[in-house]
Design a protein around this motif. Structure first.
Motif, PDB file in Angstrom:
ATOM      1  N   GLU A 114     -61.546   9.019  54.472  1.00 42.98           N
ATOM      2  CA  GLU A 114     -60.694   9.852  55.236  1.00 42.98           C
ATOM      3  C   GLU A 114     -60.216   9.228  56.549  1.00 42.98           C
ATOM      4  O   GLU A 114     -60.401   9.701  57.676  1.00 42.98           O
ATOM      5  CB  GLU A 114     -60.825  11.417  55.465  1.00 42.98           C
ATOM      6  CG  GLU A 114     -61.355  12.045  54.098  1.00 42.98           C
ATOM      7  CD  GLU A 114     -60.016  12.257  53.107  1.00 42.98           C
ATOM      8  OE1 GLU A 114     -59.044  12.100  53.624  1.00 42.98           O
ATOM      9  OE2 GLU A 114     -60.319  12.765  52.185  1.00 42.98           O
ATOM     10  N   PRO A 115     -59.647   8.186  56.473  1.00 43.42           N
ATOM     11  CA  PRO A 115     -59.529   7.298  57.984  1.00 43.42           C
ATOM     12  C   PRO A 115     -58.093   7.857  58.726  1.00 43.42           C
ATOM     13  O   PRO A 115     -58.307   7.787  59.792  1.00 43.42           O
ATOM     14  CB  PRO A 115     -59.076   5.735  57.506  1.00 43.42           C
ATOM     15  CG  PRO A 115     -58.588   6.131  56.061  1.00 43.42           C
ATOM     16  CD  PRO A 115     -59.283   7.378  55.458  1.00 43.42           C
ATOM     17  N   PHE A 116     -57.390   8.627  57.997  1.00 41.05           N
ATOM     18  CA  PHE A 116     -56.006   9.078  58.991  1.00 41.05           C
ATOM     19  C   PHE A 116     -56.350  10.542  59.566  1.00 41.05           C
ATOM     20  O   PHE A 116     -55.523  10.944  60.482  1.00 41.05           O
ATOM     21  CB  PHE A 116     -54.911   9.303  57.747  1.00 41.05           C
ATOM     22  CG  PHE A 116     -54.803   7.890  57.120  1.00 41.05           C
ATOM     23  CD1 PHE A 116     -54.318   6.841  57.627  1.00 41.05           C
ATOM     24  CD2 PHE A 116     -55.178   8.353  55.631  1.00 41.05           C
ATOM     25  CE1 PHE A 116     -54.041   5.667  56.915  1.00 41.05           C
ATOM     26  CE2 PHE A 116     -54.869   6.973  54.749  1.00 41.05           C
ATOM     27  CZ  PHE A 116     -54.269   5.747  55.214  1.00 41.05           C
ATOM     28  N   MET A 117     -57.462  11.034  59.329  1.00 36.78           N
ATOM     29  CA  MET A 117     -57.848  12.309  60.332  1.00 36.78           C
ATOM     30  C   MET A 117     -57.846  12.132  61.591  1.00 36.78           C
ATOM     31  O   MET A 117     -58.714  11.480  62.213  1.00 36.78           O
ATOM     32  CB  MET A 117     -59.062  12.925  59.566  1.00 36.78           C
ATOM     33  CG  MET A 117     -59.199  13.173  58.142  1.00 36.78           C
ATOM     34  SD  MET A 117     -57.766  14.549  57.536  1.00 36.78           S
ATOM     35  CE  MET A 117     -58.362  15.968  58.332  1.00 36.78           C
ATOM     36  N   ILE A 150     -61.696  -3.392  50.121  1.00 36.30           N
ATOM     37  CA  ILE A 150     -61.404  -2.037  50.701  1.00 36.30           C
ATOM     38  C   ILE A 150     -61.620  -0.955  49.698  1.00 36.30           C
ATOM     39  O   ILE A 150     -60.863  -0.918  49.025  1.00 36.30           O
ATOM     40  CB  ILE A 150     -60.215  -1.959  51.595  1.00 36.30           C
ATOM     41  CG1 ILE A 150     -60.151  -2.978  52.664  1.00 36.30           C
ATOM     42  CG2 ILE A 150     -60.441  -0.681  52.416  1.00 36.30           C
ATOM     43  CD1 ILE A 150     -58.917  -3.337  53.242  1.00 36.30           C
ATOM     44  N   LEU A 151     -62.662   0.152  49.960  1.00 39.92           N
ATOM     45  CA  LEU A 151     -62.554   1.369  49.249  1.00 39.92           C
ATOM     46  C   LEU A 151     -62.230   2.590  50.379  1.00 39.92           C
ATOM     47  O   LEU A 151     -62.818   2.617  51.264  1.00 39.92           O
ATOM     48  CB  LEU A 151     -63.840   1.746  48.677  1.00 39.92           C
ATOM     49  CG  LEU A 151     -64.056   2.867  48.162  1.00 39.92           C
ATOM     50  CD1 LEU A 151     -63.239   3.290  46.743  1.00 39.92           C
ATOM     51  CD2 LEU A 151     -65.360   3.424  47.582  1.00 39.92           C
ATOM     52  N   MET A 152     -61.132   3.121  49.988  1.00 38.94           N
ATOM     53  CA  MET A 152     -60.597   4.136  50.816  1.00 38.94           C
ATOM     54  C   MET A 152     -60.414   5.475  50.355  1.00 38.94           C
ATOM     55  O   MET A 152     -59.666   5.726  49.333  1.00 38.94           O
ATOM     56  CB  MET A 152     -59.425   3.579  51.392  1.00 38.94           C
ATOM     57  CG  MET A 152     -58.701   4.812  52.618  1.00 38.94           C
ATOM     58  SD  MET A 152     -56.980   4.236  53.196  1.00 38.94           S
ATOM     59  CE  MET A 152     -56.176   4.589  51.792  1.00 38.94           C
ATOM     60  N   SER A 153     -61.300   6.456  50.797  1.00 44.06           N
ATOM     61  CA  SER A 153     -61.180   7.610  50.294  1.00 44.06           C
ATOM     62  C   SER A 153     -60.187   8.648  51.115  1.00 44.06           C
ATOM     63  O   SER A 153     -60.149   8.634  52.300  1.00 44.06           O
ATOM     64  CB  SER A 153     -62.589   8.474  50.366  1.00 44.06           C
ATOM     65  OG  SER A 153     -62.460   9.734  50.481  1.00 44.06           O
ATOM     66  N   THR A 154     -59.211   9.339  50.301  1.00 44.40           N
ATOM     67  CA  THR A 154     -58.391   9.922  51.034  1.00 44.40           C
ATOM     68  C   THR A 154     -57.709  11.173  50.152  1.00 44.40           C
ATOM     69  O   THR A 154     -57.810  10.741  48.941  1.00 44.40           O
ATOM     70  CB  THR A 154     -57.036   9.061  51.678  1.00 44.40           C
ATOM     71  OG1 THR A 154     -56.348  10.068  52.267  1.00 44.40           O
ATOM     72  CG2 THR A 154     -56.339   8.418  50.613  1.00 44.40           C
TER      73      THR A 154
END
Length: 235
Positions: A147-150, A174-178
């Motif tokens: 959740e990088p955008f929080m 890159i593994l990005m959870s969102t």
């Protein structure tokens, strides 16, 4: 292959299953979106990859990685610059190049004027930017981002996306959870859709559209169709 995830079952106790049949991979130079609503099992999947989840049936193998958590983890007694200096002591890299890159990243994320302050006094968004700077300084093979955008303002989000693109071009995976699907749709090469602890579908947007039967549909539209009626693995 930089990340291989083969989770048959996982839970926080031997008699509690929160994940079931989660299987996917991340290759060099690609950004894979681990997507789903709140409570879908994204963070539990990441905890399994990191080895934090103790009750896992299966196997997760990851190359040298940097982890960017949803909630920043920083040292209370170190200034921002001391965090950067401490990280340097853990790496085998050219000090001059490292410091040049550190200053570039600090400028990019608008943190240069705060280097002698303690991050514990920063806002959530500023702390998140510190975590991003430290992760990008490592230049690992693999990034695991939760959740990088929080908490990030629009300008910081733009800088983050630019940095992720640069790292992809360098060859990082890159593994990005969102759960922010509109942004994920624009930047991810592939998607892993999870709902109620289960892998629903994975693939490119076109492949997911085909599975959902919605030609030209948005990622959100496809997700709604594919997750409708999915039962919780904990029941």
């Amino acid at each position: 292959m930089l990340l291989s995830v083969n989770i048959d079952e996982a839970g926080y106790s031997p008699d509690s299953t929160v994940l079931k049949n989660i299987h996917f991979s991340v290759d060099s130079g690609e950004l894979v979106g681990l997507i789903g609503p709140n409570g879908a099992g994204k963070s539990s999947t990441i905890k399994s990859i990191l080895g934090i989840m103790k009750n896992v049936k299966g196997d997760c193998q990851a190359s040298n990685y940097a982890y960017i958590p949803e909630r920043p983890i920083l040292y209370e007694k170190l200034t921002l610059w001391e965090h950067i200096e401490f990280l340097l002591t853990t790496l085998q890299t050219d000090e001059k190049l490292y410091m040049t890159r550190a200053n570039e990243l600090l400028k990019q994320f608008q943190l240069s004027e705060f280097i002698h302050r303690y991050p514990e006094s920063f806002s959530k968004g500023m702390q998140q930017k510190v975590m991003l700077v430290l992760a990008f300084l490592r230049q690992p093979d693999l990034y695991i981002v939760d959740e990088p955008f929080m908490g990030l303002d629009p300008r910081a989000v733009k800088r983050l996306l630019q940095s992720l693109q640069s790292e992809k071009e360098r060859g990082a995976g890159i593994l990005m959870s969102t759960h922010i699907l509109d942004t994920a749709e624009k930047i991810c090469d592939r998607f892993v859709l999870i709902s109620n602890g289960r892998l629903i579908v994975q693939g490119t947007l076109d492949e997911i559209r085909e599975r959902s039967g919605i030609r030209g549909g948005s990622l959100l539209d496809c997700f709604d169709v594919l997750t409708e009626g999915v039962s919780d693995v904990r029941k």
